[in-house]
Motif scaffolding. Structure first.
Motif, mmCIF file in Angstrom:
data_model
loop_
_atom_site.group_PDB
_atom_site.id
_atom_site.type_symbol
_atom_site.label_atom_id
_atom_site.label_comp_id
_atom_site.label_asym_id
_atom_site.label_seq_id
_atom_site.Cartn_x
_atom_site.Cartn_y
_atom_site.Cartn_z
ATOM 1 N N LYS A 1 4.151 3.321 9.117
ATOM 2 C CA LYS A 1 4.301 3.258 7.660
ATOM 3 C C LYS A 1 5.734 2.901 7.268
ATOM 4 N N ASP B 1 0.855 -1.185 0.000
ATOM 5 C CA ASP B 1 0.000 0.000 0.000
ATOM 6 C C ASP B 1 0.892 1.237 0.000
ATOM 7 N N GLU C 1 -3.115 0.113 -4.069
ATOM 8 C CA GLU C 1 -2.716 -1.168 -3.488
ATOM 9 C C GLU C 1 -2.229 -2.119 -4.580
ATOM 10 N N TYR D 1 -2.078 -3.502 7.299
ATOM 11 C CA TYR D 1 -2.661 -2.463 8.140
ATOM 12 C C TYR D 1 -1.776 -2.190 9.356
ATOM 13 N N ASP E 1 2.219 4.782 0.784
ATOM 14 C CA ASP E 1 2.031 5.686 1.917
ATOM 15 C C ASP E 1 1.765 7.105 1.423
ATOM 16 N N ASN E 2 0.734 7.722 1.996
ATOM 17 C CA ASN E 2 0.415 9.134 1.726
ATOM 18 C C ASN E 2 0.108 9.396 0.256
ATOM 19 N N SER F 1 3.992 0.523 2.520
ATOM 20 C CA SER F 1 3.872 -0.411 3.640
ATOM 21 C C SER F 1 3.504 -1.780 3.081
ATOM 22 N N SER G 1 1.432 -2.503 9.459
ATOM 23 C CA SER G 1 2.559 -1.708 8.956
ATOM 24 C C SER G 1 2.182 -0.234 8.858
ATOM 25 N N LYS G 2 0.966 0.040 8.402
ATOM 26 C CA LYS G 2 0.511 1.435 8.299
ATOM 27 C C LYS G 2 0.349 2.050 9.689
ATOM 28 N N ARG G 3 -0.272 1.270 10.567
ATOM 29 C CA ARG G 3 -0.572 1.760 11.916
ATOM 30 C C ARG G 3 0.693 2.054 12.708
#
Length: 324
Positions: free
Chosen positions: A319, A200, A247, A312, A202-203, A288, A314-316
């Motif tokens: 990132k 995914d 994604e 998720y 990031d940003n 991520s 990894s994002k949480r």
């Protein structure tokens, strides 16, 4: 002679022409849909194909495929995405699809063409859909070995054309579902492992917001280029795909945990060392990653959910990470 000139010279009535096509006897289902993919019109063949609607226009008109076929949400989603693509690009598409099974157990195969509909100002206001049931033709062809070879060649060409995302040049969801299903069957039969990576960006929303969607498109192309380079230069058996939006899914046939994590690290390292220069955007593309391998009695959906949860995390957790 141009088509418009032909209309004028022969005094052709466009409405009568469309009406004769729509009401012609045969197996073609014809629909008109608006910009939201809501059905505005269906011909009589639609009700022959879907007798559950009992020729009741109120149960069909104004509805989407999501409303009419709740048991086939994935197919409805693909149809919606195809129609939105036609309306966004102004270009027709031509696909061969499967739609479940007949009472005799044959796979229902449909040839669907979708065309943009323009108003007098030249604006795209909807889509014109023609779907023809090819099942009986395919069954007959399969009974003849030589014709079956021709059909196989045709199916391969159509599959390649319609299983690739135009922007990233990676395989799309059509390929993902078919490939994961094949690998899962091999896992059940011979215990052959496989893993997946879910990436995914990031940003990514801020890229579109701050630099414009045309730069966002360049980022998607950049991701496709890097993933294809990794495949061609280092891991020829992996299959990088665009899962949707920002994604991406990388399918790793025969790889277990350690190998999958190693590939994930190589992918992240490749992105961390390449700066994308596109307009005013000059930065690395950060992502991520979630890693998951098939195990025990898991289904493909179980595997996807597990990988999504790890992505998720990894994002949480800040990132730019890999979770496995």
């Amino acid at each position: 002679m141009k088509l418009k000139e032909l209309y004028t010279e022969l005094s052709i009535d466009p409405f009568k022409l469309i009406e004769s096509i729509v009401h012609a006897e045969g197996s073609s289902v014809i629909l008109f849909k608006n910009i939201k993919s809501e059905i505005l019109y269906v011909n009589e063949q639609f009700y022959h194909k879907h007798p559950q609607f009992k020729y009741c226009k109120e149960s069909v008109l104004g509805k989407t495929d999501f409303d009419l076929f709740p048991e086939s949400q994935e197919h409805a989603k693909q149809a919606f995405n195809d129609e939105q693509k036609v309306m966004e690009t102004g270009k027709a598409i031509d696909v061969v699809e499967t739609e479940g099974k007949t009472e005799k157990g044959h796979t229902i195969i449909a040839h669907t063409r979708k065309y943009p509909v323009h108003n007098k100002a030249g604006e795209v206001i909807g889509v014109f859909v023609i779907t023809e049931d090819m099942t009986s033709d395919v069954v007959a062809l399969r009974e003849n070995q030589e014709k079956a070879k021709i059909l196989t060649k045709l199916n391969v060409e159509l599959s390649q054309e319609n299983a690739t995302d135009a922007l990233s040049q990676l395989y799309n969801r059509r390929f993902i579902h078919a490939e994961l299903d094949t690998l899962h069957k091999e896992y059940i039969k011979n215990n052959t492992p496989f893993s997946i990576l879910l990436l995914d960006l990031d940003n990514f929303k801020s890229v579109n917001d701050n630099y414009g969607h045309h730069i966002g498109d360049e980022v998607i192309k950049h991701v496709g280029n890097i993933l294809l380079n990794i495949k061609h230069q280092k891991y020829p058996t992996i299959e990088p795909c665009r899962y949707g939006g920002d994604e991406f899914l990388v399918i790793l046939p025969a790889y277990q945990k350690d190998g999958a994590v190693s590939i994930a690290r190589d992918i992240k390292d490749a992105f961390d060392h390449v700066v994308l220069h596109a307009g005013n955007y000059n930065d690395i593309v950060r992502l991520s990653i979630g890693v998951a391998g098939i195990r025990d009695e898991e289904s493909v959906q179980d595997l996807m959910n597990k990988c999504d949860q790890r992505m998720y995390i990894s994002k949480r957790d800040g990132k730019g990470r890999i979770t496995y």
